[in-house]
Design an enzyme around this catalytic site. Sequence first.
Site, PDB file in Angstrom:
ATOM      1  N   HIS A   1      -1.251   4.385   4.823  1.00  0.00           N
ATOM      2  CA  HIS A   1      -1.301   5.533   5.732  1.00  0.00           C
ATOM      3  C   HIS A   1      -0.242   6.535   5.264  1.00  0.00           C
ATOM      4  O   HIS A   1       0.787   6.131   4.718  1.00  0.00           O
ATOM      5  CB  HIS A   1      -1.004   5.024   7.157  1.00  0.00           C
ATOM      6  CG  HIS A   1      -1.151   6.072   8.205  1.00  0.00           C
ATOM      7  ND1 HIS A   1      -0.140   6.962   8.522  1.00  0.00           N
ATOM      8  CD2 HIS A   1      -2.183   6.386   9.019  1.00  0.00           C
ATOM      9  CE1 HIS A   1      -0.560   7.764   9.490  1.00  0.00           C
ATOM     10  NE2 HIS A   1      -1.791   7.442   9.807  1.00  0.00           N
TER      11      HIS A   1
ATOM     12  N   HIS B   1     -13.872   4.580  20.711  1.00  0.00           N
ATOM     13  CA  HIS B   1     -12.527   4.738  20.164  1.00  0.00           C
ATOM     14  C   HIS B   1     -11.600   5.207  21.282  1.00  0.00           C
ATOM     15  O   HIS B   1     -12.024   5.919  22.196  1.00  0.00           O
ATOM     16  CB  HIS B   1     -12.521   5.785  19.053  1.00  0.00           C
ATOM     17  CG  HIS B   1     -13.254   5.360  17.810  1.00  0.00           C
ATOM     18  ND1 HIS B   1     -12.823   5.667  16.553  1.00  0.00           N
ATOM     19  CD2 HIS B   1     -14.390   4.644  17.648  1.00  0.00           C
ATOM     20  CE1 HIS B   1     -13.664   5.162  15.649  1.00  0.00           C
ATOM     21  NE2 HIS B   1     -14.633   4.553  16.295  1.00  0.00           N
TER      22      HIS B   1
ATOM     23  N   ARG C   1     -25.165  12.151  10.742  1.00  0.00           N
ATOM     24  CA  ARG C   1     -26.383  12.477   9.987  1.00  0.00           C
ATOM     25  C   ARG C   1     -27.159  11.204   9.710  1.00  0.00           C
ATOM     26  O   ARG C   1     -26.623  10.241   9.158  1.00  0.00           O
ATOM     27  CB  ARG C   1     -26.015  13.172   8.682  1.00  0.00           C
ATOM     28  CG  ARG C   1     -25.432  14.565   8.967  1.00  0.00           C
ATOM     29  CD  ARG C   1     -25.128  15.341   7.743  1.00  0.00           C
ATOM     30  NE  ARG C   1     -25.930  14.982   6.597  1.00  0.00           N
ATOM     31  CZ  ARG C   1     -26.534  15.865   5.821  1.00  0.00           C
ATOM     32  NH1 ARG C   1     -26.492  17.138   6.114  1.00  0.00           N
ATOM     33  NH2 ARG C   1     -27.181  15.475   4.748  1.00  0.00           N
TER      34      ARG C   1
ATOM     35  N   GLU D   1     -20.572   4.916  12.553  1.00  0.00           N
ATOM     36  CA  GLU D   1     -19.634   5.697  13.378  1.00  0.00           C
ATOM     37  C   GLU D   1     -20.168   7.106  13.601  1.00  0.00           C
ATOM     38  O   GLU D   1     -20.652   7.747  12.677  1.00  0.00           O
ATOM     39  CB  GLU D   1     -18.268   5.761  12.679  1.00  0.00           C
ATOM     40  CG  GLU D   1     -17.235   6.531  13.506  1.00  0.00           C
ATOM     41  CD  GLU D   1     -15.868   6.539  12.869  1.00  0.00           C
ATOM     42  OE1 GLU D   1     -15.306   5.450  12.652  1.00  0.00           O
ATOM     43  OE2 GLU D   1     -15.368   7.632  12.578  1.00  0.00           O
TER      44      GLU D   1
ATOM     45  N   THR E   1     -16.087   8.253  18.100  1.00  0.00           N
ATOM     46  CA  THR E   1     -14.672   8.591  17.955  1.00  0.00           C
ATOM     47  C   THR E   1     -14.137   9.316  19.187  1.00  0.00           C
ATOM     48  O   THR E   1     -14.889   9.779  20.051  1.00  0.00           O
ATOM     49  CB  THR E   1     -14.425   9.467  16.705  1.00  0.00           C
ATOM     50  OG1 THR E   1     -15.170  10.676  16.858  1.00  0.00           O
ATOM     51  CG2 THR E   1     -14.849   8.747  15.437  1.00  0.00           C
TER      52      THR E   1
END
Length: 299
Positions: A155, A79, A278, A19, A50
């Site tokens: 959540h 996303h 990264r 991601e 994202t």
Amino acid sequence: MIRKLTTPDDGSNLRVSFEFFPPKTEAMATRLWETIQRLEPMAPSFVSVTYGAGGSTRERTHETVRRIVAETSLRPAAHLTCVGATREEVLAVADGYRQAGVTHIVALRGDPPAGMDAKYEPHPGGFRDSVDLIRGLRELGKSFEISVSCYPELHPESRGWDAEIAFLKAKQDAGADRAITQFFFEPDVYFNFLDRAREGGVTLPIVPGIMLQPNFSGMKRMAGMVQTSVPQWLERLYEGLEEDNETRDLVTATVAAELCHKLHERGVRDFHFYTLNRASLALSTCRLLGLKPQSAKAA
Ligand code: FAD
């Protein structure tokens, strides 16, 4: 910590995905692009990009996935959230992705525009939640592959385990193909959640999301916000490393690989890495899992 460096064998029986977040500046774009190019040879199942809070990165997410389609062999997943837009606007973004050749969407509700502590209110004329969005995407008839989120430690807005699992099942019934977890650090957190999900009729693949954080204190803040527990043994590992980036990175890759090993030992084959754009942390973790660049496989 890594007891058996040779497990899981040569990495050929596991799959990874990565991601990224869309870059804000030219310098960040250059770094992301270098990261993508360095990770491409690991042949991920997909890479996801994202969508900033409140749709704030709409253009940048689109530009990033478009460039991935045009210039790499990777399969991007874009996303998409319901926040701050009408149903028509959200579906227009999805349609734009499709036209750019993107066939995989990570369908999310998103955080309240006023911040994570505020109560979530759907946009007037917008999708109510992620289930509503998945239905909307299915009705669009563009045959998207759809991934969704799930929360092994609940959540922050959860109404309890029964409601949480029922809601994930509703995502499945609406047409989701896969769930990706919030990050976590203990294998049992994942396996307990998997048991609950399976008991609740969720048959979707549940892919663990593995955090590759370069900055422990930043990660701890994030963990606090999203209700991920940070074990004491992990805190101890990073003690005194605040100014020592190199050692911190070694610890991070080792911890991530160790978690993947433990998940793999109990049957998990797919791993989704939160790369924070990264390359080196993702690459070293993949190496510790036995994965090699495609071109090096024959060697
Ligand atoms: P949902 O799953 O729709 O709902 C969140 C939670 O609210 C549920 O887990 C449940 O506890 C509760 N809930 C809501 N409705 C019901 C109901 N009817 N019945 C019972 N419980 C209910 N955010 C971004 O802004 N951009 C991104 O790109 C992004 N990517 C992410 C990727 C992954 C893999 C994950 C795990 C999270 C991501 N997020 C992203 C964060 C996410 O937007 C927030 O966690 C947000 O608060 C919830 O969005 P969601 O789609 O997970 O919501």
